[in-house]
Design an enzyme around this catalytic site. Structure first.
Site, PDB file in Angstrom:
ATOM      1  N   ASP A  80      54.568  51.388  37.364  1.00  0.00           N
ATOM      2  CA  ASP A  80      54.886  50.941  36.007  1.00  0.00           C
ATOM      3  C   ASP A  80      54.041  49.722  35.652  1.00  0.00           C
ATOM      4  O   ASP A  80      53.534  49.014  36.528  1.00  0.00           O
ATOM      5  CB  ASP A  80      56.376  50.555  35.883  1.00  0.00           C
ATOM      6  CG  ASP A  80      57.299  51.754  35.923  1.00  0.00           C
ATOM      7  OD1 ASP A  80      57.213  52.586  34.999  1.00  0.00           O
ATOM      8  OD2 ASP A  80      58.098  51.854  36.868  1.00  0.00           O
ATOM      9  N   GLY A  83      51.009  46.942  37.366  1.00  0.00           N
ATOM     10  CA  GLY A  83      50.577  47.580  38.609  1.00  0.00           C
ATOM     11  C   GLY A  83      49.945  48.933  38.381  1.00  0.00           C
ATOM     12  O   GLY A  83      48.882  49.246  38.943  1.00  0.00           O
ATOM     13  N   TYR A 221      63.288  32.967  39.228  1.00  0.00           N
ATOM     14  CA  TYR A 221      62.056  33.706  38.956  1.00  0.00           C
ATOM     15  C   TYR A 221      60.875  32.749  38.844  1.00  0.00           C
ATOM     16  O   TYR A 221      59.837  32.943  39.495  1.00  0.00           O
ATOM     17  CB  TYR A 221      62.201  34.509  37.665  1.00  0.00           C
ATOM     18  CG  TYR A 221      60.929  35.215  37.254  1.00  0.00           C
ATOM     19  CD1 TYR A 221      60.550  36.410  37.863  1.00  0.00           C
ATOM     20  CD2 TYR A 221      60.097  34.688  36.265  1.00  0.00           C
ATOM     21  CE1 TYR A 221      59.381  37.060  37.499  1.00  0.00           C
ATOM     22  CE2 TYR A 221      58.933  35.327  35.896  1.00  0.00           C
ATOM     23  CZ  TYR A 221      58.569  36.508  36.514  1.00  0.00           C
ATOM     24  OH  TYR A 221      57.412  37.132  36.161  1.00  0.00           O
ATOM     25  N   LYS A 225      57.436  32.191  41.339  1.00  0.00           N
ATOM     26  CA  LYS A 225      56.067  32.280  40.853  1.00  0.00           C
ATOM     27  C   LYS A 225      55.277  31.010  41.188  1.00  0.00           C
ATOM     28  O   LYS A 225      54.060  31.059  41.384  1.00  0.00           O
ATOM     29  CB  LYS A 225      56.055  32.554  39.351  1.00  0.00           C
ATOM     30  CG  LYS A 225      56.584  33.948  38.989  1.00  0.00           C
ATOM     31  CD  LYS A 225      55.820  35.044  39.696  1.00  0.00           C
ATOM     32  CE  LYS A 225      56.312  36.433  39.316  1.00  0.00           C
ATOM     33  NZ  LYS A 225      55.523  37.523  39.935  1.00  0.00           N
TER      34      LYS A 225
END
Length: 338
Positions: A80, A83, A221, A225
């Protein structure tokens, strides 16, 4: 009167000297700060321009991704969004692919689509990175005999929608940690010996522009990162002597399933590209720069955001996630407000 006049002149001269020292210090500090800011923000652009000009002056250097890194690429989270489009763009440039994702049916569909369109070899591996340590031995076994030249660590997870930490299910938090931190670390660790032995390779870690500041309602999240940023930059220095390129890609909002909680984001626009446009632009930078936002409008946004102090960026981010959260809850017909 004469001594008083001399004292007054002496005091003025001393004050003028002190003010000159302060002005010089401010000038030096300001100049260094501006130079550092310009270096951080324009280094990538200069590297890309340099790479584009090199063929005219050094035509003997390898030019294509195949020449630089080899025939095979591994892409995680490949069914999806970014990627999948990364995989298609690499295939368009002639690389054979190993696609890794969780759902076998989607993997089969994507590999069939790529093979039919680009006439390259493909292989798929169905594993769930959320399971942690147990999946990596299986991946290594499946990759045996494949000379991996490029690794794209794309697999990742976001909250279902922005929310405060205590409202996010623990299983979701563990998945975010295992996918966003565990996968990029351990899969890189598994493939490094092969790349070192070959004396070439490229590792592409898909981070996020959210690493620029802490983000309330997306706290875990954004923190994962930031990990990817530091991990990638350190690895770049570690592997430079082995002729292995390490690239950090930090996109902002892209129209992908990860952002489907927001109708506003999913509409896309000049500042929010679709996954295909983003991937084509980002792959273009591979081998040309070690740090990139991947897309021109993301680079511009990132540049402007960095001008503000971190605390201001965090306040703006908090307001943004509040609005996105309210948008999602209103769409779902829920009345929670925070």
């Amino acid at each position: 009167m004469q001594p008083a006049l001399e004292l007054s002149i002496y005091t003025l001269l001393r004050m003028a000297f002190i003010w000159q020292l302060i002005s010089t210090a401010i000038y030096v500090v300001g100049s260094l700060a501006i130079a550092a800011f310009l270096y951080d923000n324009f280094k990538s652009l200069v590297c890309i321009i340099k790479a584009l000009l090199e063929p005219y002056f050094q035509p003997q250097l390898p030019q294509t991704l195949l020449d630089k890194y080899g025939k095979w690429a591994v892409v995680t989270g490949a069914t999806d969004g970014i990627g999948k489009e990364y995989a298609k763009e690499l295939a368009r440039q002639g690389l054979n692919l190993v696609l890794i994702s969780r759902t076998q049916e989607k993997l089969i569909a994507v590999t069939n689509e790529i093979e039919a369109q680009y006439k390259v070899k493909t292989k798929w591996i169905a594993v769930d990175f959320a399971k942690g340590r147990e999946v990596y031995d299986e991946i290594v076994k499946e990759l045996a005999g494949i000379p991996v030249g490029i690794l794209v660590n794309n697999v990742g997870k976001m909250y279902d929608y922005p929310d405060s930490l205590d409202n996010v299910q623990e299983d979701v938090l563990w998945d975010i940690i295992n996918l966003n931190i565990g996968a990029v670390t351990m899969l890189t660790r598994k493939l490094l010996p092969q790349m070192k032995a070959a004396g070439k390779g490229a590792i592409v870690n898909i981070g996020s522009g959210s690493e620029l500041q802490p983000i309330p309602n997306m706290a875990v999240y954004a923190a994962t990162k930031k990990y990817i940023t530091y991990f990638t930059l350190a690895l770049e220095q570690e592997l430079a002597e082995h002729n292995i390129a390490v690239q950090l890609v930090m996109p902002l909002f892209v129209v992908t399933k990860m952002n489907q909680y927001s109708n506003t984001v999913m509409q896309g626009g000049l500042l929010i590209p679709n996954a295909q446009s983003f991937a084509r632009s980002a792959v273009f930078t591979l081998g040309k720069t070690s740090v990139t936002n991947g897309f021109w409008s993301h680079g511009l946004q990132y540049f402007i955001m960095k001008m503000a102090p971190q605390h201001v960026r965090m306040l703006i981010s908090h307001e943004m996630t509040r609005r996105l959260r309210h948008e999602y809850l209103n769409t779902q017909g829920k009345n929670k407000v925070s």
